[in-house]
Design an enzyme around this catalytic site. Sequence first.
Site, PDB file in Angstrom:
ATOM      1  N   CYS A 195       0.857  -1.183   0.000  1.00 44.92           N
ATOM      2  CA  CYS A 195       0.000   0.000   0.000  1.00 44.92           C
ATOM      3  C   CYS A 195       0.893   1.232   0.000  1.00 44.92           C
ATOM      4  CB  CYS A 195      -0.878  -0.019   1.251  1.00 44.92           C
ATOM      5  SG  CYS A 195      -2.018   1.347   1.382  1.00 44.92           S
ATOM      6  N   SER A 221       0.647   3.847   1.728  1.00 42.98           N
ATOM      7  CA  SER A 221       0.823   4.475   3.044  1.00 42.98           C
ATOM      8  C   SER A 221       2.155   4.118   3.696  1.00 42.98           C
ATOM      9  CB  SER A 221      -0.312   4.082   3.981  1.00 42.98           C
ATOM     10  OG  SER A 221      -1.538   4.442   3.409  1.00 42.98           O
ATOM     11  N   HIS A 259       4.656   6.163   2.101  1.00 38.23           N
ATOM     12  CA  HIS A 259       4.527   7.541   2.603  1.00 38.23           C
ATOM     13  C   HIS A 259       5.446   7.751   3.816  1.00 38.23           C
ATOM     14  CE1 HIS A 259       1.567   9.396   0.079  1.00 38.23           C
ATOM     15  NE2 HIS A 259       0.588   8.570   0.384  1.00 38.23           N
ATOM     16  N   HIS A 313       0.846  -2.846   6.568  1.00 44.31           N
ATOM     17  CA  HIS A 313      -0.408  -2.816   7.325  1.00 44.31           C
ATOM     18  C   HIS A 313      -1.528  -3.521   6.573  1.00 44.31           C
ATOM     19  CE1 HIS A 313      -0.665   0.561   4.607  1.00 44.31           C
ATOM     20  NE2 HIS A 313      -1.980   0.446   4.696  1.00 44.31           N
ATOM     21  N   CYS A 371      -7.165  -3.183   3.630  1.00 44.73           N
ATOM     22  CA  CYS A 371      -7.013  -1.721   3.570  1.00 44.73           C
ATOM     23  C   CYS A 371      -7.574  -1.143   2.278  1.00 44.73           C
ATOM     24  CB  CYS A 371      -5.545  -1.326   3.743  1.00 44.73           C
ATOM     25  SG  CYS A 371      -5.233   0.426   3.425  1.00 44.73           S
TER      26      CYS A 371
HETATM   27 ZN   LIG Z   1      -3.192   0.971   3.153  1.00 43.47          ZN
END
Ligand SMILES: [Zn+2]
Length: 370
Positions: free
Chosen positions: A40, A42, A45, A61, A167
């Site tokens: 993902c 994130s 990030h 995650h 997610c």
């Molecule tokens: Zn995610």
Amino acid sequence: MKTTAAVLWDVGKPWAIEEVELDEPRDGEVLIRFVAAGLCHSDEHLRHGDLVPRFPIVGGHEGAGIIEAVGPGVTRVKPGDHVVCSFIPSCGHCRWCSTGQQNLCDMGATILEGSMPDGTFRFHARGQDLGAMCMLGTFARYSVIPQNSCVVIDPDIPLEVAVLVGCGVPTGWGSAVYAARVAPGDTVVIYGIGGIGINAVQGAAHAGARHVIAVDPLANKREKAEELGATHSVATAEEAREIAMRLTRGVGADKAIVTVDIVNEEVVQAAFDVIRKGGTMVLTGLADPAKKTVHLSGAVMTLYQKEVRGTLFGHSNPMYDIRKLLDLYRDGQLKLDELVTRRYRLEEINQGYEDLLAGKNVRGVIIHEH
Ligand SMILES: [Zn+2]
Ligand SMILES: [Zn+2]
């Protein structure tokens, strides 16, 4: 025990694959063997400093795996259970959980800190405590996580596919179905077709939208959007606006959903402008929390009665929605296999994120080797 994990030691450093020490599960915690982990944006990030966690941290995650052992006081899962991890735990009895907003559970407070709620850590390496992204750390082959992060699923669903509903899928699908409240006949514009946006497309189509306009500069993303339910796909927000106005005879789109990788003022303005009077704009994508990315005319918002909504996890309730989405997958009403562009070994994680940033992947997935 010892296990292998992808660790971020600081902003800007590559993912480091290394052996880490993992503690036994404590009260309310479980030992999980991860089978698959989603790449993902994130987690990346964190590496770029768009979100700042406590370093060092084991990334990941989005995860699915099998419960190996449980600590004292665990009642929600047992060894052998197949589990999809929710990146937001749900305690079941805080104000938010008890009012149908599990995505806002108070246990989410430490997900970027990466510690357990009591401030302690289960991963250790080089003499330091390592956090686990969202208390999960799915870029490790094994992890110790709260039972409150576990959603038990039917064992017939492959974990390599189920991992996606931890997610990206519920966040995107829920952004359309729950946050934007897409209704039959709606015209919906979705900005940014990555792992989240493609599922906003699926959600909008599923909810009965008449027109789903997908916006992405990359041709491969637009093709995927049309494959999974978009009625139109365009490269720019300007083209999306022209089509939306033409299709609605100048009225404007009913809903706009922002799922770009890094939110900026331009896309926020475009989404705000494309919606009709009384329309809804949903903000799902992330940006540096210190940056102000929403600058809009309050008078236009008032006089046109436009609604701007933020959404976390697409307003989904993990304990209900994760299983529901897998039921829809089993029935063929939600596409998951089609979302995976490429599978990687844990050691290839930096390559996986390079491919994500180059726009090659709708979703890359790590398959853990055991
Ligand atoms: Zn995610
Ligand atoms: Zn709660």
